[in-house]
Design a protein around this motif. Structure first.
Motif, mmCIF file in Angstrom:
data_model
loop_
_atom_site.group_PDB
_atom_site.id
_atom_site.type_symbol
_atom_site.label_atom_id
_atom_site.label_comp_id
_atom_site.label_asym_id
_atom_site.label_seq_id
_atom_site.Cartn_x
_atom_site.Cartn_y
_atom_site.Cartn_z
ATOM 1 N N ARG B 2 4.079 3.206 -9.025
ATOM 2 C CA ARG B 2 3.239 3.642 -7.921
ATOM 3 C C ARG B 2 3.324 5.164 -7.787
ATOM 4 N NH1 ARG B 2 2.611 3.991 -2.314
ATOM 5 N NH2 ARG B 2 4.818 4.141 -1.850
ATOM 6 N N ARG B 5 3.006 8.980 -2.222
ATOM 7 C CA ARG B 5 2.102 8.893 -1.075
ATOM 8 C C ARG B 5 1.192 10.100 -0.981
ATOM 9 N NH1 ARG B 5 5.633 6.293 3.838
ATOM 10 N NH2 ARG B 5 5.264 4.189 3.140
ATOM 11 N N GLN B 8 -1.565 9.834 -3.373
ATOM 12 C CA GLN B 8 -2.542 8.811 -2.943
ATOM 13 C C GLN B 8 -3.455 9.364 -1.851
ATOM 14 O OE1 GLN B 8 -3.051 6.235 -4.530
ATOM 15 N NE2 GLN B 8 -1.173 5.567 -5.510
ATOM 16 N N ILE B 9 -2.880 10.124 -0.932
ATOM 17 C CA ILE B 9 -3.691 10.701 0.153
ATOM 18 C C ILE B 9 -4.651 11.743 -0.423
ATOM 19 C CG2 ILE B 9 -3.602 12.052 2.308
ATOM 20 C CD1 ILE B 9 -0.864 10.599 2.827
#
Lengths: 281, 246
Positions: B2, B5, B8-9
């Motif tokens: 993954r 964050r 991803q944002i």
């Protein structure tokens, strides 16, 4: 979970919140109640780090919420409408939130019957569907605390009941909820605690039991023959279909029973009345 | 695995601005537009003038596209989010406002400029047409000055419509009157004042320079002034955004 002490917010020279203090206990469902313009949304925006306080102390999970990304790892926020670009499709929105929080949203979309609406744009959703999308978006975050600002304001009665059904389930899972509303009839069925705010000031903060406790013993009765009931009781006034009478509940019901008058519903006090009483309205 | 964050944002921010077929349209058009440089270039003694004309905003399709894309991003994506409140969705994501500001600034302003620079350098390299680095720096400083002013106005005014009108008035006035002032000073022969005015429209000086006047130091002065103003506007925008209350 939430601690607010002497919170003040001033827009220009206009004070919107005036020395507001309250706390929210872990595991509670707290209703934040007040009329339009009372300062509910301002308080919620401060709690969720969207507005800066003018003075006072605000702690959400022990942290100052302003510009604090750690807060958003542990809380979720639900508004009346979805504040996200409206051209985005449901699937894309929830997948994006899922990627940020490391969770696949498909099971939740299925559970909340959103899969058939996955290719709709957010702007195309009915209020009920939009609120379900917000709920799923909130649940993807696996929050310890959900803060909701007038979440049922645009919903029809069925959607409201569904919403509060989910709220009750979340509460049973241990999620703390802080919900603002001015539609009190549904809220009083789920909340454990209540905070009344009026004109930027807190007029009551405590458990729902404390709020609804009526010293004068006002009782609202729905009976099959109200005219005869008033004669039998020798007192009481009609309020809609209800008889409003003051006295001991057991004595009143026994007296009606002896005279073969059926009691359909008994209500001691409602949040509306409690709010009026505490806010001197 | 993954991705972080933050990434991803940023991906959400980026995708919103560059949905299909934005890049599919912009990149080839920028490349093809650069090919037209040759039309200006193949003119014997006027080679520098040709390149200068090829890199003048409005005449240059690639520069106009970069500028239009930047304006669209700043005013009609970020500005629209601030106006309609959808910025709330991003401000309640687990990222500091300072970092989120960098994400939107990078996606809104830096990427269109990078696309222009990439396609310009690529074509310059492939075709062998030498483009003076100062000419690239002139567009770069002017681009960032203009876009940062628009960015600041958008955050200050919180309305895409008002920001568009105000930006058009402010930047249009600076560019048009600056150009007229530059020509007037060149005709009068007062080149020292050009150090002060060149930031507003350095292309007038570039044209005069390519026709035989030596105005490089005045152009450099203009690039610096644009650069400093761009940084100031960006800093103001940053502080306003950090305290934004939707």
């Amino acid at each position: 979970m939430i601690l607010v002490e002497n919170l003040t917010k001033v827009y220009g020279k206009r004070p919107v919140l005036d020395s507001v203090s309250f706390s929210v206990e872990k595991g509670s469902i707290t209703g934040f109640i007040g009329p339009n313009g009372a300062g509910k949304t301002t308080t919620i925006k401060i709690l969720t780090g969207l507005l800066r306080r003018t003075s006072g102390k605000v702690e959400v999970m022990g942290m100052d919420p302003w510009n604090n990304p750690r807060i958003y790892e542990r809380i979720a926020i639900i508004f009346t409408t979805i504040y996200h670009p409206q051209e985005v499709k449901v699937r894309e929105y929830l997948t994006d939130v899922g990627k940020v929080y490391g969770r696949d949203p498909r099971d939740l979309m299925e559970e909340f019957a959103l899969t058939p609406h996955a290719d709709k744009r957010l702007s195309q959703l009915s209020s009920g569907l939009a609120q379900r999308v917000q709920l799923v978006s909130a649940l993807i975050r696996d929050p310890e605390l959900i803060i909701a600002d007038e979440p049922t304001a645009n919903l029809d009665p069925k959607a409201r009941l569904e919403f509060y059904d989910v709220i009750s389930k979340l509460h049973r899972r241990g999620v703390t909820l802080f919900i603002s509303s001015h539609i009190l009839s549904e809220l009083e069925k789920v909340i454990t605690h209540v905070i009344f705010i009026n004109r930027g000031k807190i007029s009551f903060s405590g458990t729902i039991n404390q709020a609804l406790r009526v010293e004068e013993g006002e009782i609202y009765l729905l009976v099959d023959d109200p005219e005869r009931a008033i004669k039998v009781l020798g007192r009481g006034t009609m309020e809609g279909g209800y008889i409003k009478v003051t006295g001991n509940l057991r004595e009143v019901v026994d007296l009606l029973d002896e005279n073969h008058i059926s009691v359909i519903t008994v209500r001691r006090s409602s949040l509306d009345e409690a709010f009026k009483r505490f806010s001197n309205i | 695995m993954r991705l972080s964050r933050g990434f991803q944002i940023f991906r959400i921010v980026f995708r919103e601005r560059y949905r299909e077929p934005t890049l599919e349209l912009v990149l080839p058009t920028m490349l093809v537009a650069n090919i037209f440089l040759s039309a200006f270039y193949e003119r014997g003694n006027f080679s520098l003038l040709g390149v200068v004309l090829g890199f003048t905003p409005v005449i240059s399709v690639a520069e106009t596209l970069a500028f239009a894309l930047g304006l669209r991003n700043v005013i009609f994506v970020t500005g629209d989010h601030v106006y309609k409140g959808s910025i709330i969705s991003f401000l309640t994501m687990p990222v500091r406002r300072e970092i989120f500001f960098l994400y939107i600034y990078f996606a809104d302003v830096v990427i269109p400029w990078a696309l222009w620079l990439l396609t310009s350098l690529l074509y310059s390299q492939l075709s062998g047409i030498r483009v003076p680095s100062l000419l690239l720096a002139t567009f770069t400083s002017g681009y960032f000055f203009s876009l940062n002013v628009v960015f600041l106005l958008t955050i200050l005014l919180k309305s895409p419509g008002v920001a568009t009108l105000t930006s058009m008035f402010v930047l249009g006035s600076i560019f048009v009157f600056g150009g007229a002032l530059g020509y007037y000073q060149l005709i009068q022969g007062n080149t020292s004042l050009l150090y002060l005015s060149s930031f507003s429209n350095p292309y007038v000086l570039w044209i005069a320079d390519s026709l035989g006047r030596n105005l490089i130091s005045q152009i450099i002065s203009g690039v610096w002034v644009d650069g400093v103003l761009a940084v100031l506007a960006l800093l103001f925008a940053f502080f306003r955004f950090r305290g934004l209350e939707p």
